[in-house]
Design a protein around this motif. Structure first.
Motif, PDB file in Angstrom:
ATOM      1  N   ALA A 153       0.838  -1.213   0.000  1.00  0.00           N
ATOM      2  CA  ALA A 153       0.000   0.000   0.000  1.00  0.00           C
ATOM      3  C   ALA A 153       0.871   1.261   0.000  1.00  0.00           C
ATOM      4  N   GLU A 156       2.332   1.705  -3.514  1.00  0.00           N
ATOM      5  CA  GLU A 156       1.329   2.177  -4.469  1.00  0.00           C
ATOM      6  C   GLU A 156       0.920   3.627  -4.214  1.00  0.00           C
ATOM      7  N   ALA A 157       1.170   4.125  -3.010  1.00  0.00           N
ATOM      8  CA  ALA A 157       0.819   5.508  -2.667  1.00  0.00           C
ATOM      9  C   ALA A 157       1.964   6.495  -2.923  1.00  0.00           C
TER      10      ALA A 157
END
Length: 181
Positions: A153, A156-157
């Motif tokens: 996460a 992906e951020a």
């Protein structure tokens, strides 16, 4: 097109290819952003390519951080996008993790790897060397195992760089990456 007549560096209209890579085994690759290869981003015989790539990456907000080869083991960076400008020689690089796509890169070419993209030097000729740059504010890491869901996460951020490392306000980052958000 990059031209720096003061230092003798020049590039023709850069041609590039982009391709997506699915996750593979422990290598996440990047589900949203394509890999890009810029062919002859700089003319191979136009002078000190290392200095030229450093200037180019710096002016496009991808500060260069090192000069060297590419590791000969599979790895990826989860904390930064990476751009590699080939300053000398040529190489075959496996992109995407074990069993991934083999690409050939030559002096003057650039390889743009979104965070999570596996890569490994397979073979090289001459004194193969690259200059590596990363978007401002991103610090690279070296990963050789699967990410946890939390790490995935965070990867992906990662923020998108505001400019393309080679073509500034156009090129793969602007045409493909910024459209992925």
């Amino acid at each position: 097109m990059y031209n720096d007549s003061k230092h003798g560096f020049e590039a023709a209209q850069t041609q590039y290819e982009v391709f997506m890579l699915p996750p593979h085994d422990w290598v996440p690759n990047n589900r949203k952003l394509p890999v890009a290869i810029y062919r002859r981003a700089l003319e191979p015989d136009s002078g000190d390519l290392a200095a030229a790539f450093e200037l180019l990456f710096e002016q496009n907000q991808w500060p260069p951080q090192w000069r060297d080869g590419i590791f000969d083991y599979h790895h990826f960076h989860a904390s930064a996008h990476e751009v590699l400008g080939v300053t000398d020689g040529s190489a075959q690089v496996i992109v995407g993790g074990p069993g991934g796509r083999v690409v050939t890169i030559n002096a003057g070419d650039v390889l743009l790897l979104p965070a999570g993209t596996g890569h490994c030097l397979q073979s090289f000729a001459r004194h193969f060397q690259v200059v590596a740059g990363y978007p401002e504010g991103q610090q690279w890491d070296i990963r050789r195992e699967a990410l946890t869901p939390e790490e995935q996460a965070l990867m992906e951020a990662l923020p998108f760089p505001p400019t393309d490392p080679v073509d500034g306000d156009r090129g793969p980052v602007v045409e493909h990456w910024l459209k992925a958000v």
